[in-house]
Scaffold this active site. Sequence first.
Site, PDB file in Angstrom:
ATOM      1  N   CYS A  78     -44.847   9.626  43.668  1.00  0.00           N
ATOM      2  CA  CYS A  78     -46.187   9.710  43.726  1.00  0.00           C
ATOM      3  C   CYS A  78     -46.716   8.545  42.459  1.00  0.00           C
ATOM      4  O   CYS A  78     -47.879   7.803  42.729  1.00  0.00           O
ATOM      5  CB  CYS A  78     -46.966  10.959  43.319  1.00  0.00           C
ATOM      6  SG  CYS A  78     -46.341  11.925  44.645  1.00  0.00           S
TER       7      CYS A  78
ATOM      8  N   LYS B 119     -57.877  11.716  43.396  1.00  0.00           N
ATOM      9  CA  LYS B 119     -56.441  11.984  43.393  1.00  0.00           C
ATOM     10  C   LYS B 119     -55.690  10.826  42.827  1.00  0.00           C
ATOM     11  O   LYS B 119     -54.607  11.131  42.097  1.00  0.00           O
ATOM     12  CB  LYS B 119     -55.882  12.317  45.024  1.00  0.00           C
ATOM     13  CG  LYS B 119     -54.100  12.094  45.373  1.00  0.00           C
ATOM     14  CD  LYS B 119     -53.782  13.407  44.674  1.00  0.00           C
ATOM     15  CE  LYS B 119     -52.296  13.259  44.350  1.00  0.00           C
ATOM     16  NZ  LYS B 119     -51.412  13.997  45.138  1.00  0.00           N
TER      17      LYS B 119
ATOM     18  N   LYS C 168     -37.116  14.687  37.418  1.00  0.00           N
ATOM     19  CA  LYS C 168     -37.528  15.363  36.382  1.00  0.00           C
ATOM     20  C   LYS C 168     -36.432  16.789  36.692  1.00  0.00           C
ATOM     21  O   LYS C 168     -35.995  16.965  37.881  1.00  0.00           O
ATOM     22  CB  LYS C 168     -38.922  15.931  36.402  1.00  0.00           C
ATOM     23  CG  LYS C 168     -39.409  16.677  37.460  1.00  0.00           C
ATOM     24  CD  LYS C 168     -40.916  17.060  37.354  1.00  0.00           C
ATOM     25  CE  LYS C 168     -41.328  17.780  38.585  1.00  0.00           C
ATOM     26  NZ  LYS C 168     -42.709  18.188  38.663  1.00  0.00           N
TER      27      LYS C 168
HETATM   28  C1  UGA Z   1     -47.243  14.529  40.062  1.00  0.00           C
HETATM   29  C2  UGA Z   1     -48.794  15.054  39.663  1.00  0.00           C
HETATM   30  O1  UGA Z   1     -48.225  15.855  38.316  1.00  0.00           O
HETATM   31  C3  UGA Z   1     -49.390  16.322  40.692  1.00  0.00           C
HETATM   32  O2  UGA Z   1     -50.506  16.767  40.089  1.00  0.00           O
HETATM   33  C4  UGA Z   1     -49.404  15.645  42.009  1.00  0.00           C
HETATM   34  O3  UGA Z   1     -49.855  16.423  42.865  1.00  0.00           O
HETATM   35  C5  UGA Z   1     -48.156  14.912  42.421  1.00  0.00           C
HETATM   36  O4  UGA Z   1     -47.578  13.777  41.422  1.00  0.00           O
HETATM   37  C6  UGA Z   1     -48.303  14.110  44.006  1.00  0.00           C
HETATM   38  O5  UGA Z   1     -49.317  13.249  43.755  1.00  0.00           O
HETATM   39  O6  UGA Z   1     -47.960  14.581  44.702  1.00  0.00           O
HETATM   40  P1  UGA Z   1     -44.776  15.221  40.009  1.00  0.00           P
HETATM   41  O7  UGA Z   1     -44.474  13.995  40.676  1.00  0.00           O
HETATM   42  O8  UGA Z   1     -44.267  16.262  41.094  1.00  0.00           O
HETATM   43  O9  UGA Z   1     -46.329  15.594  40.230  1.00  0.00           O
HETATM   44  O10 UGA Z   1     -44.399  15.342  38.521  1.00  0.00           O
HETATM   45  P2  UGA Z   1     -44.847  15.512  37.208  1.00  0.00           P
HETATM   46  O11 UGA Z   1     -44.503  16.657  36.695  1.00  0.00           O
HETATM   47  O12 UGA Z   1     -46.043  14.981  37.101  1.00  0.00           O
HETATM   48  O13 UGA Z   1     -43.893  14.287  36.453  1.00  0.00           O
HETATM   49  C7  UGA Z   1     -43.803  13.053  37.096  1.00  0.00           C
HETATM   50  C8  UGA Z   1     -42.734  12.313  36.170  1.00  0.00           C
HETATM   51  O14 UGA Z   1     -43.423  12.168  34.611  1.00  0.00           O
HETATM   52  C9  UGA Z   1     -41.629  12.653  35.794  1.00  0.00           C
HETATM   53  O15 UGA Z   1     -40.661  11.868  36.007  1.00  0.00           O
HETATM   54  C10 UGA Z   1     -41.453  13.262  34.623  1.00  0.00           C
HETATM   55  O16 UGA Z   1     -40.447  13.539  34.114  1.00  0.00           O
HETATM   56  C11 UGA Z   1     -42.446  12.213  33.920  1.00  0.00           C
HETATM   57  N1  UGA Z   1     -43.020  12.802  32.641  1.00  0.00           N
HETATM   58  C12 UGA Z   1     -43.972  14.014  32.680  1.00  0.00           C
HETATM   59  C13 UGA Z   1     -42.726  12.226  31.359  1.00  0.00           C
HETATM   60  O17 UGA Z   1     -42.065  11.418  31.222  1.00  0.00           O
HETATM   61  N2  UGA Z   1     -43.561  12.718  30.311  1.00  0.00           N
HETATM   62  C14 UGA Z   1     -44.387  13.668  30.326  1.00  0.00           C
HETATM   63  O18 UGA Z   1     -45.050  14.112  29.141  1.00  0.00           O
HETATM   64  C15 UGA Z   1     -44.802  14.425  31.619  1.00  0.00           C
END
Ligand code: UGA
Length: 476
Positions: free
Chosen positions: A281, A225, A344
């Site tokens: 996370c 994880k 996000k």
């Molecule tokens: C993340 C993981 O994607 C999940 O698989 C995991 O279960 C979860 O953490 C957790 O540990 O509970 P999450 O935090 O909901 O999920 O959101 P993400 O979609 O992963 O985005 C995280 C951050 O990265 C956001 O701020 C998003 O804007 C940023 N991001 C994402 C980018 O800046 N660039 C990208 O290409 C993708």
Amino acid sequence: MALSRIACVGAGYVGGPSCSVIALKCPHLHVTVCDINADVIDAWQSDTLPVHEPGLQEVIEQTRKHGNLTFTTDVHAPLARAQVIYMCVDTPPKAYGTGKELAADTCNLERAVRNVAHVENECRKQGENITPKVLVIKSTVPVGTCHIMRDILRQQGVHNIAVASNPEFLAEGTAISDMLDPSRVVIGTDPEDQHARILLSTLYSNWIDAGRIVHVDTKSSELCKLVSNALLAQRISSINCVAALCESVGADVAQVSRTAGMDPRIGSKFLNASIGFGGSCFRKDVMSLANISMQNNLRTESEYWRSIVLINEHSKRRFVNRVVQAMFGNVRGKRIALFGFAFKKDTGDVRDTASADIVSWLLEERAIVGVYDPQVQEEDMRSEVRKSVERNSIDLIDQKNLHHHETSHDAARGAHAIIIGTEWDEFRGRAGHEHDVNYGQLYSTMSKPAFLFDGRRVVNAQELRDIGFVAYVIGQ
Ligand code: UGA
């Protein structure tokens, strides 16, 4: 004994949605979610659920019709009767003492496990029938936690409860579809707990193909994880380094990431340059991995993991420096509209959002910041800014210079600049989309020169320049 009852400790973001889907897909089981927070339990029983997730309301309605999902503040009876007990309590970054800001704080988990032991011992004293149980840790935890929790149970005289790891990979905004159709379900068990492995495997095979159910040992499961989140975060920090270079040499990060991602060994996801990742996370889990490496005397490896977070901090800082530099080296007294505060799009969650740091550094520069976000509540925004101010040791912050607006128009009126902090669709400014921001109209109400800084790459910079904006898009 056949599985008939599941209990879950923690009715938060993980426990609620996960158990709702289990109840939906296993109508023959009764699932009870317990939490000591009565407000949260009330909310799960109401029409205004405490977690906003597409599809969740429909899942809850179906389980209500079927009657096999209960939410309760009773953290006793459901645990006594269940054969599987999920642990879904929060494990935030430690905010005090040893490992402050590095280690995950497992005190709530330990307390919950001690309560399970207490319930079990009470049942034994009452002469109740003691059945084998499986304690399943879904919370994100440091490697070795299952072993520790098993030890605690045994030390309390509880020998009928196996301990398994089953980490959660839900992302906010897609939690229900992630749970209905997961990329994988990881079940971590140790050799002494093979019945737990079979029980959990049978449970998930109610709706998930056997090929996606992966069996590993508990330590590998716990680590996978942390590593999954660290690898995702690492991609974002890597592409943000590329974005900085693109700006310097005149390349376009979108073209670089698209072509690099076409190699199937690399893949296209999580290569969007941004002001930086946020959410509850990524930073926590990468720091936890760094901390565990350090505890195992792997200093260089620990520094490698830490550098992912350092680059993320630097990306946000670099963005603010760029704003200040573009606006003639000072923003004191200038009004800046921030479009988007959530970490996000499609969520009102502000935990560790990059926008909070952007706001606090702009306030440090004595700018007047007006925030508009379609989902974020003012008090959540202010409280996250306060945390950022504290974390970044910023002095002389005047929250009077921070405003919350109900519309993008109100935020932009009279402003010298717009910053896009979250990639909400409405900020794209697409012609023909009535809910999208009309940048032409906003421009006419702003101070000139009117700047626009896109930290999420959602706008068409050329169209904005044609309107008259001085437009800057990250990585271009
Ligand atoms: C993340 C993981 O994607 C999940 O698989 C995991 O279960 C979860 O953490 C957790 O540990 O509970 P999450 O935090 O909901 O999920 O959101 P993400 O979609 O992963 O985005 C995280 C951050 O990265 C956001 O701020 C998003 O804007 C940023 N991001 C994402 C980018 O800046 N660039 C990208 O290409 C993708």
